[in-house]
Scaffold this active site. Structure first.
Site, PDB file in Angstrom:
ATOM      1  N   HIS A 127       1.642   6.194 -11.242  1.00 23.22           N
ATOM      2  CA  HIS A 127       2.199   7.503 -11.364  1.00 23.22           C
ATOM      3  C   HIS A 127       2.820   8.087 -12.784  1.00 23.22           C
ATOM      4  CE1 HIS A 127       0.915   7.980  -7.462  1.00 23.22           C
ATOM      5  NE2 HIS A 127       1.935   7.199  -6.726  1.00 23.22           N
ATOM      6  N   ASP A 164      -4.749   1.728  -4.482  1.00 21.58           N
ATOM      7  CA  ASP A 164      -3.373   2.197  -3.797  1.00 21.58           C
ATOM      8  C   ASP A 164      -4.045   3.454  -3.217  1.00 21.58           C
ATOM      9  OD1 ASP A 164      -0.134   2.018  -4.641  1.00 21.58           O
ATOM     10  OD2 ASP A 164      -0.916   3.998  -3.951  1.00 21.58           O
ATOM     11  N   HIS A 166      -2.283   6.283  -2.947  1.00 19.60           N
ATOM     12  CA  HIS A 166      -2.268   7.313  -3.641  1.00 19.60           C
ATOM     13  C   HIS A 166      -3.021   7.521  -4.944  1.00 19.60           C
ATOM     14  CE1 HIS A 166       1.833   6.363  -1.748  1.00 19.60           C
ATOM     15  NE2 HIS A 166       1.717   7.632  -1.322  1.00 19.60           N
ATOM     16  N   ASP A 253       0.047  -0.341   0.805  1.00 20.54           N
ATOM     17  CA  ASP A 253       0.103   1.202   1.226  1.00 20.54           C
ATOM     18  C   ASP A 253      -1.153   1.865   1.940  1.00 20.54           C
ATOM     19  OD1 ASP A 253      -0.588   2.137  -1.301  1.00 20.54           O
ATOM     20  OD2 ASP A 253       1.104   3.288  -1.803  1.00 20.54           O
TER      21      ASP A 253
HETATM   22 ZN   LIG Z   1       0.953   4.053  -3.448  1.00 20.25          ZN
END
Ligand SMILES: [Zn+2]
Length: 357
Positions: A127, A164, A166, A253
Protein backbone atom coordinates in the site's frame (compact mmCIF):
# COMPACT_ATOMS: atom_id res chain seq x y z
CA UNK A 1 21.08 -25.10 -10.39
CA UNK A 2 20.65 -25.22 -6.66
CA UNK A 3 17.22 -26.10 -5.26
CA UNK A 4 17.97 -24.23 -2.06
CA UNK A 5 15.38 -21.86 -0.65
CA UNK A 6 16.69 -18.75 1.04
CA UNK A 7 14.63 -17.30 3.91
CA UNK A 8 15.14 -14.03 5.75
CA UNK A 9 14.10 -13.51 9.34
CA UNK A 10 15.22 -11.28 12.21
CA UNK A 11 14.19 -11.33 15.88
CA UNK A 12 13.47 -7.61 15.60
CA UNK A 13 10.77 -8.11 12.93
CA UNK A 14 8.41 -8.41 15.90
CA UNK A 15 8.91 -4.70 16.57
CA UNK A 16 6.63 -4.16 13.53
CA UNK A 17 3.80 -4.18 16.04
CA UNK A 18 1.16 -1.57 15.36
CA UNK A 19 -0.22 -1.70 18.91
CA UNK A 20 -2.83 -3.27 21.10
CA UNK A 21 -6.18 -3.57 19.36
CA UNK A 22 -4.54 -3.13 15.93
CA UNK A 23 -4.89 -6.11 13.56
CA UNK A 24 -1.17 -5.99 12.68
CA UNK A 25 0.71 -7.31 15.69
CA UNK A 26 4.38 -8.23 15.94
CA UNK A 27 3.79 -11.64 17.51
CA UNK A 28 2.93 -12.99 14.04
CA UNK A 29 6.64 -13.35 13.35
CA UNK A 30 7.33 -15.22 16.58
CA UNK A 31 4.32 -17.51 16.11
CA UNK A 32 5.07 -18.30 12.49
CA UNK A 33 8.68 -19.25 13.23
CA UNK A 34 7.52 -21.48 16.08
CA UNK A 35 5.03 -23.16 13.71
CA UNK A 36 7.65 -23.58 10.97
CA UNK A 37 9.93 -25.20 13.53
CA UNK A 38 7.22 -27.55 14.81
CA UNK A 39 6.46 -28.61 11.23
CA UNK A 40 10.13 -29.31 10.56
CA UNK A 41 10.35 -26.68 7.81
CA UNK A 42 13.42 -24.98 9.27
CA UNK A 43 15.38 -28.23 9.50
CA UNK A 44 14.82 -29.14 5.83
CA UNK A 45 18.17 -29.34 4.05
CA UNK A 46 16.89 -26.94 1.34
CA UNK A 47 16.28 -24.05 3.74
CA UNK A 48 18.95 -21.40 4.29
CA UNK A 49 17.79 -19.11 7.10
CA UNK A 50 19.54 -15.74 7.15
CA UNK A 51 19.32 -12.57 9.23
CA UNK A 52 18.99 -9.50 7.02
CA UNK A 53 20.70 -6.18 7.48
CA UNK A 54 18.67 -2.95 7.51
CA UNK A 55 17.93 -1.41 4.11
CA UNK A 56 19.97 1.69 3.35
CA UNK A 57 18.66 5.13 2.56
CA UNK A 58 19.85 4.72 -1.03
CA UNK A 59 17.76 1.53 -1.34
CA UNK A 60 14.65 3.42 -0.24
CA UNK A 61 15.42 6.37 -2.50
CA UNK A 62 15.32 4.21 -5.63
CA UNK A 63 11.56 4.07 -4.99
CA UNK A 64 10.50 6.69 -2.49
CA UNK A 65 10.75 10.46 -2.70
CA UNK A 66 13.29 11.98 -0.36
CA UNK A 67 10.75 14.18 1.40
CA UNK A 68 8.62 11.15 2.19
CA UNK A 69 11.56 9.15 3.58
CA UNK A 70 12.54 12.15 5.75
CA UNK A 71 8.96 12.46 6.96
CA UNK A 72 8.88 8.80 8.09
CA UNK A 73 12.21 9.16 9.94
CA UNK A 74 10.95 12.33 11.62
CA UNK A 75 7.65 10.67 12.64
CA UNK A 76 9.63 7.75 14.09
CA UNK A 77 11.75 10.14 16.11
CA UNK A 78 8.64 11.93 17.38
CA UNK A 79 6.68 8.69 17.84
CA UNK A 80 3.79 10.00 15.73
CA UNK A 81 1.53 8.00 13.40
CA UNK A 82 1.60 8.44 9.62
CA UNK A 83 -2.19 8.03 9.58
CA UNK A 84 -4.82 6.68 11.93
CA UNK A 85 -4.07 3.01 11.14
CA UNK A 86 -0.36 3.31 10.34
CA UNK A 87 1.62 4.25 13.46
CA UNK A 88 5.35 4.97 13.28
CA UNK A 89 7.96 4.70 16.03
CA UNK A 90 11.71 4.06 16.28
CA UNK A 91 10.99 0.37 16.88
CA UNK A 92 8.59 0.09 13.93
CA UNK A 93 11.06 1.91 11.66
CA UNK A 94 13.93 -0.35 12.72
CA UNK A 95 11.80 -3.43 11.95
CA UNK A 96 10.60 -1.97 8.64
CA UNK A 97 14.18 -1.36 7.51
CA UNK A 98 15.11 -4.93 8.44
CA UNK A 99 12.13 -6.34 6.55
CA UNK A 100 13.01 -4.28 3.46
CA UNK A 101 16.62 -5.41 3.95
CA UNK A 102 15.30 -8.98 3.93
CA UNK A 103 13.71 -8.45 0.51
CA UNK A 104 17.01 -7.13 -0.81
CA UNK A 105 18.92 -10.07 0.60
CA UNK A 106 16.44 -12.45 -1.03
CA UNK A 107 17.01 -10.82 -4.41
CA UNK A 108 20.75 -10.95 -3.88
CA UNK A 109 20.60 -14.66 -3.01
CA UNK A 110 18.65 -15.52 -6.16
CA UNK A 111 20.92 -13.48 -8.45
CA UNK A 112 24.10 -14.32 -6.56
CA UNK A 113 23.45 -18.03 -7.10
CA UNK A 114 23.01 -18.92 -3.43
CA UNK A 115 19.46 -20.14 -4.00
CA UNK A 116 16.91 -20.56 -6.74
CA UNK A 117 13.99 -19.28 -4.71
CA UNK A 118 13.67 -17.08 -1.66
CA UNK A 119 11.12 -16.16 0.98
CA UNK A 120 11.21 -12.64 2.39
CA UNK A 121 9.32 -13.40 5.57
CA UNK A 122 7.05 -10.59 6.69
CA UNK A 123 7.33 -8.78 3.36
CA UNK A 124 4.82 -7.25 0.94
CA UNK A 125 4.02 -3.68 2.05
CA UNK A 126 2.12 -2.96 -1.14
CA UNK A 127 0.00 0.00 0.00
CA UNK A 128 3.02 2.33 0.17
CA UNK A 129 3.58 4.44 -2.95
CA UNK A 130 6.47 6.71 -3.94
CA UNK A 131 5.44 9.53 -1.65
CA UNK A 132 2.79 8.07 0.61
CA UNK A 133 2.19 5.27 3.07
CA UNK A 134 -0.99 3.85 4.56
CA UNK A 135 -2.80 0.57 5.16
CA UNK A 136 -0.16 -0.49 7.75
CA UNK A 137 2.67 0.10 5.19
CA UNK A 138 5.47 2.69 5.28
CA UNK A 139 8.03 1.48 2.72
CA UNK A 140 7.19 -0.57 -0.38
CA UNK A 141 9.63 -3.47 -0.07
CA UNK A 142 8.29 -5.06 -3.28
CA UNK A 143 9.33 -2.04 -5.35
CA UNK A 144 12.59 -1.60 -3.40
CA UNK A 145 13.44 -5.18 -4.38
CA UNK A 146 12.57 -4.53 -8.05
CA UNK A 147 14.69 -1.37 -8.16
CA UNK A 148 17.58 -3.05 -6.33
CA UNK A 149 17.65 -5.87 -8.90
CA UNK A 150 17.38 -3.40 -11.75
CA UNK A 151 20.27 -1.29 -10.41
CA UNK A 152 22.52 -4.09 -9.19
CA UNK A 153 21.88 -6.95 -11.65
CA UNK A 154 20.41 -5.10 -14.67
CA UNK A 155 17.23 -7.14 -14.53
CA UNK A 156 14.88 -5.87 -17.23
CA UNK A 157 11.56 -7.69 -16.88
CA UNK A 158 9.74 -8.31 -13.61
CA UNK A 159 6.43 -9.98 -12.92
CA UNK A 160 4.77 -9.10 -9.62
CA UNK A 161 1.92 -11.38 -8.59
CA UNK A 162 -0.03 -9.78 -5.74
CA UNK A 163 -2.34 -12.35 -4.13
CA UNK A 164 -3.08 -10.34 -0.98
CA UNK A 165 -6.83 -9.95 -0.36
CA UNK A 166 -6.35 -6.17 -0.78
CA UNK A 167 -5.36 -4.47 -4.02
CA UNK A 168 -1.72 -3.30 -3.89
CA UNK A 169 -2.45 0.32 -4.81
CA UNK A 170 1.08 1.48 -3.90
CA UNK A 171 2.89 -1.05 -6.10
CA UNK A 172 0.37 -0.54 -8.91
CA UNK A 173 0.81 3.26 -8.78
CA UNK A 174 4.60 3.02 -8.86
CA UNK A 175 4.56 0.88 -12.02
CA UNK A 176 1.38 2.10 -13.73
CA UNK A 177 3.33 3.59 -16.67
CA UNK A 178 6.18 1.06 -16.69
CA UNK A 179 6.17 -1.79 -19.25
CA UNK A 180 9.15 -3.50 -17.58
CA UNK A 181 7.05 -4.48 -14.58
CA UNK A 182 3.96 -6.59 -15.22
CA UNK A 183 1.75 -6.23 -12.16
CA UNK A 184 -0.96 -8.88 -11.75
CA UNK A 185 -3.23 -8.66 -8.72
CA UNK A 186 -6.00 -10.99 -7.55
CA UNK A 187 -7.96 -9.30 -4.79
CA UNK A 188 -11.37 -8.88 -3.26
CA UNK A 189 -13.74 -6.61 -5.22
CA UNK A 190 -12.60 -3.09 -4.30
CA UNK A 191 -16.18 -1.91 -3.82
CA UNK A 192 -16.24 -4.10 -0.71
CA UNK A 193 -12.77 -3.58 0.84
CA UNK A 194 -9.78 -1.24 1.40
CA UNK A 195 -8.27 0.56 -0.56
CA UNK A 196 -11.34 0.93 -2.81
CA UNK A 197 -9.50 0.77 -6.14
CA UNK A 198 -8.11 -2.03 -8.30
CA UNK A 199 -10.81 -2.41 -10.95
CA UNK A 200 -10.43 -4.54 -14.08
CA UNK A 201 -10.46 -1.46 -16.32
CA UNK A 202 -7.33 -0.05 -14.61
CA UNK A 203 -4.87 -1.61 -17.05
CA UNK A 204 -1.97 0.85 -16.92
CA UNK A 205 -1.21 4.01 -18.90
CA UNK A 206 1.08 5.20 -21.67
CA UNK A 207 3.86 2.69 -22.28
CA UNK A 208 2.57 0.76 -19.29
CA UNK A 209 -0.86 0.15 -20.87
CA UNK A 210 -1.65 -3.55 -20.57
CA UNK A 211 0.96 -4.12 -17.86
CA UNK A 212 -1.35 -3.61 -14.89
CA UNK A 213 -3.79 -6.48 -14.56
CA UNK A 214 -6.42 -6.42 -11.83
CA UNK A 215 -8.61 -9.44 -11.14
CA UNK A 216 -11.27 -8.33 -8.64
CA UNK A 217 -13.03 -11.26 -7.01
CA UNK A 218 -16.46 -11.17 -5.31
CA UNK A 219 -16.66 -11.83 -1.55
CA UNK A 220 -17.03 -15.57 -1.01
CA UNK A 221 -14.70 -16.65 -3.83
CA UNK A 222 -13.19 -20.01 -2.82
CA UNK A 223 -10.23 -22.20 -3.80
CA UNK A 224 -11.48 -23.61 -7.11
CA UNK A 225 -12.67 -20.34 -8.58
CA UNK A 226 -9.58 -18.53 -7.29
CA UNK A 227 -7.25 -21.07 -8.88
CA UNK A 228 -9.29 -20.94 -12.07
CA UNK A 229 -8.71 -17.16 -12.25
CA UNK A 230 -5.01 -17.62 -11.49
CA UNK A 231 -4.63 -20.19 -14.27
CA UNK A 232 -6.63 -18.14 -16.77
CA UNK A 233 -4.78 -14.85 -16.20
CA UNK A 234 -1.48 -15.14 -14.34
CA UNK A 235 -0.12 -18.29 -15.99
CA UNK A 236 -0.62 -17.32 -19.68
CA UNK A 237 0.61 -13.76 -19.03
CA UNK A 238 3.76 -15.10 -17.36
CA UNK A 239 4.35 -17.43 -20.29
CA UNK A 240 3.99 -14.65 -22.82
CA UNK A 241 5.78 -11.88 -20.90
CA UNK A 242 8.70 -14.13 -19.93
CA UNK A 243 9.89 -12.20 -16.86
CA UNK A 244 13.39 -12.69 -15.54
CA UNK A 245 11.99 -13.13 -12.04
CA UNK A 246 8.61 -13.53 -10.37
CA UNK A 247 7.98 -11.64 -7.14
CA UNK A 248 4.84 -12.78 -5.33
CA UNK A 249 3.39 -10.97 -2.36
CA UNK A 250 0.59 -11.70 0.08
CA UNK A 251 0.04 -13.37 3.44
CA UNK A 252 -3.00 -15.13 4.84
CA UNK A 253 -5.67 -12.45 4.51
CA UNK A 254 -7.53 -14.20 1.62
CA UNK A 255 -8.21 -17.13 4.03
CA UNK A 256 -11.90 -17.73 4.84
CA UNK A 257 -11.32 -17.15 8.58
CA UNK A 258 -9.42 -13.85 8.20
CA UNK A 259 -10.89 -10.86 10.03
CA UNK A 260 -10.27 -8.22 7.35
CA UNK A 261 -11.11 -10.04 4.12
CA UNK A 262 -14.07 -11.95 2.70
CA UNK A 263 -12.44 -14.31 0.23
CA UNK A 264 -12.57 -17.99 1.17
CA UNK A 265 -9.27 -19.67 0.51
CA UNK A 266 -8.35 -22.70 2.61
CA UNK A 267 -4.90 -23.74 3.83
CA UNK A 268 -4.79 -26.24 0.96
CA UNK A 269 -5.78 -23.42 -1.39
CA UNK A 270 -2.70 -21.45 -0.32
CA UNK A 271 -0.56 -24.51 -0.93
CA UNK A 272 -2.01 -24.93 -4.45
CA UNK A 273 -1.54 -21.21 -5.14
CA UNK A 274 2.10 -21.37 -4.10
CA UNK A 275 2.59 -24.53 -6.15
CA UNK A 276 1.26 -22.77 -9.28
CA UNK A 277 3.59 -19.82 -8.65
CA UNK A 278 6.64 -22.07 -8.26
CA UNK A 279 5.78 -24.19 -11.33
CA UNK A 280 5.25 -21.05 -13.39
CA UNK A 281 8.59 -19.61 -12.27
CA UNK A 282 10.26 -22.92 -13.16
CA UNK A 283 8.70 -22.74 -16.62
CA UNK A 284 9.27 -19.08 -17.49
CA UNK A 285 12.28 -17.80 -15.53
CA UNK A 286 14.45 -20.71 -14.54
CA UNK A 287 12.72 -20.88 -11.18
CA UNK A 288 13.69 -17.38 -10.06
CA UNK A 289 11.15 -16.45 -7.42
CA UNK A 290 10.90 -14.30 -4.32
CA UNK A 291 7.82 -14.85 -2.17
CA UNK A 292 6.84 -12.15 0.33
CA UNK A 293 4.23 -13.30 2.86
CA UNK A 294 3.34 -10.59 5.37
CA UNK A 295 -0.39 -10.06 5.80
CA UNK A 296 -2.96 -11.95 7.84
CA UNK A 297 -5.26 -10.81 10.63
CA UNK A 298 -6.45 -14.03 12.20
CA UNK A 299 -3.53 -14.99 14.44
CA UNK A 300 -4.60 -18.66 14.60
CA UNK A 301 -4.80 -19.15 10.86
CA UNK A 302 -1.77 -17.08 9.87
CA UNK A 303 0.99 -19.63 10.71
CA UNK A 304 -0.56 -22.58 8.79
CA UNK A 305 -1.26 -20.37 5.75
CA UNK A 306 2.26 -18.95 5.65
CA UNK A 307 3.52 -22.50 6.11
CA UNK A 308 1.44 -23.69 3.15
CA UNK A 309 2.87 -20.85 1.04
CA UNK A 310 6.44 -21.64 2.10
CA UNK A 311 5.92 -25.38 1.56
CA UNK A 312 4.79 -24.71 -2.00
CA UNK A 313 7.91 -22.66 -2.67
CA UNK A 314 10.13 -25.36 -1.18
CA UNK A 315 8.36 -27.87 -3.42
CA UNK A 316 6.94 -30.24 -0.80
CA UNK A 317 4.62 -32.81 -2.40
CA UNK A 318 1.86 -32.37 0.13
CA UNK A 319 1.13 -30.82 3.50
CA UNK A 320 -0.79 -32.40 6.30
CA UNK A 321 -2.48 -29.34 7.77
CA UNK A 322 -6.18 -28.75 8.04
CA UNK A 323 -8.24 -25.63 8.53
CA UNK A 324 -9.52 -25.05 12.06
CA UNK A 325 -13.07 -25.70 10.81
CA UNK A 326 -14.55 -26.48 7.38
CA UNK A 327 -14.83 -23.53 4.97
CA UNK A 328 -18.25 -22.10 4.13
CA UNK A 329 -19.41 -22.96 0.62
CA UNK A 330 -18.83 -20.56 -2.23
CA UNK A 331 -21.99 -18.53 -2.97
CA UNK A 332 -23.44 -19.79 -6.28
CA UNK A 333 -23.04 -16.50 -8.18
CA UNK A 334 -19.25 -16.24 -7.58
CA UNK A 335 -18.11 -18.48 -10.40
CA UNK A 336 -20.26 -16.70 -13.01
CA UNK A 337 -19.10 -13.27 -11.82
CA UNK A 338 -15.45 -14.31 -12.02
CA UNK A 339 -15.94 -15.85 -15.48
CA UNK A 340 -17.45 -12.55 -16.57
CA UNK A 341 -14.51 -10.58 -15.13
CA UNK A 342 -12.02 -12.83 -16.88
CA UNK A 343 -13.78 -12.44 -20.22
CA UNK A 344 -13.83 -8.67 -19.71
CA UNK A 345 -10.11 -8.64 -18.85
CA UNK A 346 -9.23 -10.67 -21.92
CA UNK A 347 -11.21 -8.23 -24.06
CA UNK A 348 -9.45 -5.24 -22.48
CA UNK A 349 -5.98 -6.77 -22.78
CA UNK A 350 -6.05 -8.67 -26.07
CA UNK A 351 -4.53 -5.79 -27.99
CA UNK A 352 -1.36 -6.19 -25.91
CA UNK A 353 -1.40 -9.93 -25.16
CA UNK A 354 -1.69 -12.59 -27.86
CA UNK A 355 -2.61 -15.22 -25.22
CA UNK A 356 -5.98 -13.48 -24.77
CA UNK A 357 -6.93 -13.38 -28.45
ZN1 LIG B 1 -3.88 -7.33 2.80
Amino acid sequence: MSEKVFMTFHEKFKQYDLGEGHPFRGDRFVNVMKFFEEQGLLSLPQIILVEPEPALREDLLRVHEEGYVDLIFRLAEENKPYDVETPVSKEILEAALLIVGGAIKCGESVYGGKAKRAISLGGGYHHAGRSYGGGFCIFNDVAVLVEYLRARYSVKRFLILDYDVHFGNGTSDIYYRDPTVLYVSLHQDPRTIYPGTGFAWQIGEGKGEGYNVNVPLPPGTSDNTYLYALNEIFVPLAEEFKPEIIIANGGSDPHFADMLGNLRLTVKGFFSLSHVIRKTADKVCDGKLVLMPGSGYNPTILPPCWYALAAGVVGLEDINIKDPYPPPEEPPHCRKVVEGTINELKRLLKKKWACFR
